[in-house]
Design a protein around this motif. Structure first.
Motif, short mmCIF file in Angstrom:
data_model
loop_
_atom_site.label_atom_id
_atom_site.label_comp_id
_atom_site.label_asym_id
_atom_site.label_seq_id
_atom_site.Cartn_x
_atom_site.Cartn_y
_atom_site.Cartn_z
N VAL A 76 0.84 -1.20 0.00
CA VAL A 76 0.00 0.00 0.00
C VAL A 76 0.88 1.25 0.00
N ILE A 77 1.94 1.25 0.79
CA ILE A 77 2.82 2.41 0.85
C ILE A 77 3.50 2.63 -0.49
N VAL A 78 4.05 1.56 -1.08
CA VAL A 78 4.76 1.70 -2.35
C VAL A 78 3.82 2.18 -3.45
N GLN A 79 2.64 1.59 -3.55
CA GLN A 79 1.70 1.97 -4.60
C GLN A 79 1.17 3.39 -4.41
N THR A 80 0.95 3.78 -3.15
CA THR A 80 0.45 5.13 -2.89
C THR A 80 1.51 6.17 -3.22
N ILE A 81 2.75 5.89 -2.88
CA ILE A 81 3.84 6.82 -3.22
C ILE A 81 3.98 6.94 -4.73
N ALA A 82 3.93 5.79 -5.43
CA ALA A 82 4.10 5.80 -6.88
C ALA A 82 2.97 6.51 -7.59
N ALA A 83 1.79 6.59 -6.95
CA ALA A 83 0.64 7.26 -7.57
C ALA A 83 0.62 8.76 -7.29
N THR A 84 1.60 9.27 -6.57
CA THR A 84 1.63 10.69 -6.23
C THR A 84 1.99 11.53 -7.45
N THR A 85 1.16 12.50 -7.76
CA THR A 85 1.42 13.43 -8.86
C THR A 85 1.02 14.83 -8.43
N THR A 86 1.44 15.82 -9.20
CA THR A 86 1.05 17.21 -8.95
C THR A 86 0.66 17.85 -10.28
N ARG A 87 0.01 19.00 -10.20
CA ARG A 87 -0.37 19.71 -11.42
C ARG A 87 0.83 20.28 -12.16
N THR A 88 1.97 20.36 -11.48
CA THR A 88 3.18 20.85 -12.14
C THR A 88 3.98 19.74 -12.79
N GLY A 89 3.49 18.50 -12.77
CA GLY A 89 4.12 17.42 -13.51
C GLY A 89 5.05 16.53 -12.72
N LEU A 90 4.95 16.51 -11.38
CA LEU A 90 5.81 15.64 -10.59
C LEU A 90 5.54 14.17 -10.93
N ARG A 91 6.63 13.40 -11.12
CA ARG A 91 6.54 11.97 -11.33
C ARG A 91 7.34 11.27 -10.23
N VAL A 92 6.78 10.21 -9.68
CA VAL A 92 7.42 9.52 -8.56
C VAL A 92 7.50 8.03 -8.86
N HIS A 93 8.68 7.48 -8.64
CA HIS A 93 8.87 6.03 -8.71
C HIS A 93 9.14 5.52 -7.30
N ALA A 94 8.55 4.41 -6.94
CA ALA A 94 8.75 3.84 -5.61
C ALA A 94 8.98 2.34 -5.74
N GLU A 95 9.84 1.82 -4.90
CA GLU A 95 10.08 0.39 -4.88
C GLU A 95 10.43 -0.04 -3.46
N LEU A 96 10.23 -1.33 -3.19
CA LEU A 96 10.46 -1.88 -1.85
C LEU A 96 11.87 -2.44 -1.77
N ASP A 97 12.53 -2.14 -0.67
CA ASP A 97 13.89 -2.62 -0.42
C ASP A 97 13.84 -3.48 0.84
N THR A 98 13.95 -4.78 0.67
CA THR A 98 13.87 -5.70 1.81
C THR A 98 15.25 -6.07 2.33
N GLY A 99 16.29 -5.37 1.90
CA GLY A 99 17.64 -5.69 2.35
C GLY A 99 17.85 -5.37 3.82
N ALA A 100 18.86 -6.01 4.39
CA ALA A 100 19.21 -5.79 5.79
C ALA A 100 20.33 -4.76 5.87
N TYR A 101 20.15 -3.79 6.76
CA TYR A 101 21.14 -2.73 6.95
C TYR A 101 21.41 -2.60 8.45
N PRO A 102 22.31 -3.41 8.97
CA PRO A 102 22.57 -3.40 10.41
C PRO A 102 23.09 -2.04 10.88
N ALA A 103 22.65 -1.66 12.04
CA ALA A 103 23.11 -0.40 12.63
C ALA A 103 24.41 -0.64 13.41
N GLY A 104 25.09 0.45 13.72
CA GLY A 104 26.28 0.35 14.55
C GLY A 104 27.58 0.21 13.80
#
Length: 560
Positions: A345-373
């Motif tokens: 839902v988050i990815v699709q909603t972000i990708a559907a975001t547009t504006t009257r000035t022509g903004l285009r948005v691409h969104a994708e899911l990143d399931t990779g692990a990024y350990p902190a520290g």
């Protein structure tokens, strides 16, 4: 629809009651007002209820609509009850003292620590001897220009003296890059979002009485986790790229998002680009103090062949970053009032975001692990192909697409000297042969552990240790380094300031560490005997080493 008989009867009772108190004109005006209020059929109904001709009612309507002068006053000018503000001259100043920002009222008043509603103000004024109601307080506040207002987020805190100059520098860099058709991107991490049936700020059109149902409490669902949207906004293309992570917001995740943008969109839009300008905030995973951010960018520069220039906004000015109001604000408005039930839902909603000035948005899911520290040590940091700019090198720097060393930043063994100081272990400088050195070092290690534990116990107020032994931060100098520094000073007479420069530490640090070593040597019963060869300069030390056949500053394995 005509006037009912019940309405006529009610009007008849009203007229019978009030007519004895009115003169003829007042009666006509009342009849006209009632007839006009009833609308169609009102004149006939009012005439029948009052027992007068319909012409009399019509005349009353005409008088109302003619704009004639209203009826004169019955009460004499100045009659009636006086206002409290006039009878009590101290009321208005007392009220203003309670609501003014500097709170000049009674410091002991409980109102000082409560919400200043009109009822609370009226109660406090009454306590002070000004008997007044909440409605009168509200009228007085309006007369004085007060109104109900919420807090306004306008204070940015202490501004950096170079704030505006940095803005101008960023603007010049952006113009230079856009003039040469090189990409300019604005990056940042959006607020982390809970995944699940949680309330989301905003409203959306739905059938009346059927709002989207959400959980009462915002306790995270551990099985669903959170979403970490990292945004890249391309200023020239008016396009956004959002990498939605599921793990930690780390520097590795931030740079991986930029890498994905370059492979998926940047390299296609800018096939001839040789440079990349990144504008970022001052903190977070892409902050200017984050070493891992710079190390990851160095790897990206080498991988893509791009010269990466980074310009950070000064602290406290993140709202000026383009990605905030060109991309993130529109994403927030697009999913307002909608529970974010899944990563899809988050990815699709972000990708559907547009504006009257022509903004285009691409969104994708990143399931990779990024350990902190992840930690980047001094050696690794110094090896990076990083060039600070002349203007605020901490905020503005360039990562060159060059290969570089990846030295290990693991701590040196505590009983061994640092690699660049091993040449100092030669017996000609220490006066200790290899067996003597090893035996003394073993004794000092035991005594050092006891000494440190006693210091920590005293610092903790004799409370039990919470962390496991050996889990503290990396020592600046190993125990062998400290012993070498002590021998150089007390055996050869080399000044501590010169030794500190040789060991790349502050003189204060060196003095503290050598003092601790002297205490340990005294406990071990070891005495440092002065050498017949005294040195007072670094050059003299090198000459002494050369005479003994030692190669200074070269990482060689020696007797110790």
């Amino acid at each position: 629809m005509g006037v009912t008989q019940e309405t006529v009867e009610l009007l008849a009772v009203k007229f019978q009651t009030i007519f004895p108190h009115l003169d003829e004109r007042q009666r006509r005006l009342l009849l006209g007002a009632e007839a006009r209020a009833l609308g169609h059929g009102g004149i006939r109904a009012v005439a029948r209820a009052a027992g007068v001709r319909e012409a009399t009612v019509s005349l009353g309507i005409d008088e109302l609509e003619s704009g004639a002068e209203p009826l004169g006053r019955v009460r004499r000018p100045g009659g009636g009850r006086k206002r409290l503000a006039e009878t009590d001259p101290g009321l208005r100043p007392a009220l203003l003292a309670l609501v003014e920002p500097d709170e000049r009222g009674d410091p002991c008043s409980p109102l000082r620590w409560t919400t200043k509603s009109t009822r609370a103000l009226a109660a406090e004024l009454t306590r002070q001897g000004h008997k007044v109601s909440a409605d009168v307080v509200g009228d007085l506040l309006k007369e004085e220009g007060f109104s109900l207002q919420a807090n306004a987020k306008t204070m940015e805190g202490k501004q950096h003296p170079d704030r505006d100059a940095q803005f101008r520098y960023i603007n010049e860099q952006v113009k230079d890059f856009q003039g040469s058709d090189d990409p300019v991107i604005s990056v940042d991490t959006k607020k982390k979002e809970l995944i699940g049936e949680f309330k989301n700020t905003g409203r959306t059109w739905r059938p009346k009485g059927e709002p989207a149902r959400a959980r009462t409490h915002d306790f995270p669902d551990l099985s669903l986790g959170k979403a970490v949207p990292y945004g890249i906004y391309d200023l020239a293309q008016n396009a956004g790229w959002v990498n939605v992570g599921t793990d930690h917001d780390t520097a590795a995740f931030a740079v991986e998002s930029i890498r994905r943008w370059w492979k998926g969109a940047g390299a296609i839009a800018y096939p001839m680009a040789r440079r990349l300008l990144i504008t970022a905030d001052a903190g977070g995973s892409n902050g200017y103090r984050t070493r891992a951010w710079k190390a990851e960018l160095a790897a990206l520069a080498l991988q893509t062949g791009l010269e990466i220039i980074v310009c950070h906004f000064p602290p406290g000015t993140s709202k000026w970053n383009k990605v905030e109001h060109r991309l993130f604000s529109h994403i927030t408005m697009n999913w307002a009032g909608r529970p974010l039930t899944s990563h899809e839902v988050i990815v699709q909603t972000i990708a559907a975001t547009t504006t009257r000035t022509g903004l285009r948005v691409h969104a994708e899911l990143d399931t990779g692990a990024y350990p902190a520290g992840e930690r980047i040590g001094d050696r690794q940091m110094n090896a990076l192909p990083l060039s600070p700019h002349d203007w605020h090198g901490d905020w503005n720097y360039t990562l060159h697409p060059q290969s570089y060393d990846h030295p290990s930043d693991l701590p040196d063994p505590f009983d061994q000297p640092s690699l660049d100081l091993t040449w100092l272990c030669h017996p000609a400088l220490t006066g200790l042969q290899a067996p003597d050195w090893d035996g003394l070092m073993a004794t000092l290690l035991t005594l050092h552990d006891q000494q440190r534990e006693a210091q920590l116990d005293k610092r903790r107020g004799h409370r039990p240790r919470m962390a496991a032994p050996g889990t503290g931060r990396r020592p600046i100098l190993t125990l062998a380094d400290r012993l070498l520094a002590t021998l150089l000073h007390h055996r050869l007479g080399l000044p501590q300031v010169i030794i500190a420069g040789l060991f790349t530490v502050r003189p204060e640090t060196l003095n503290r560490r050598t003092r601790e070593i002297r205490e340990l040597l005294q406990q071990a019963g070891h005495t440092i005997h002065p050498s017949p060869h005294r040195v007072t300069t670094l050059e003299a030390l090198y000459e002494l080493a050369a005479a003994a056949g030692i190669a200074p500053a070269i990482k060689i394995k020696t007797a110790c």
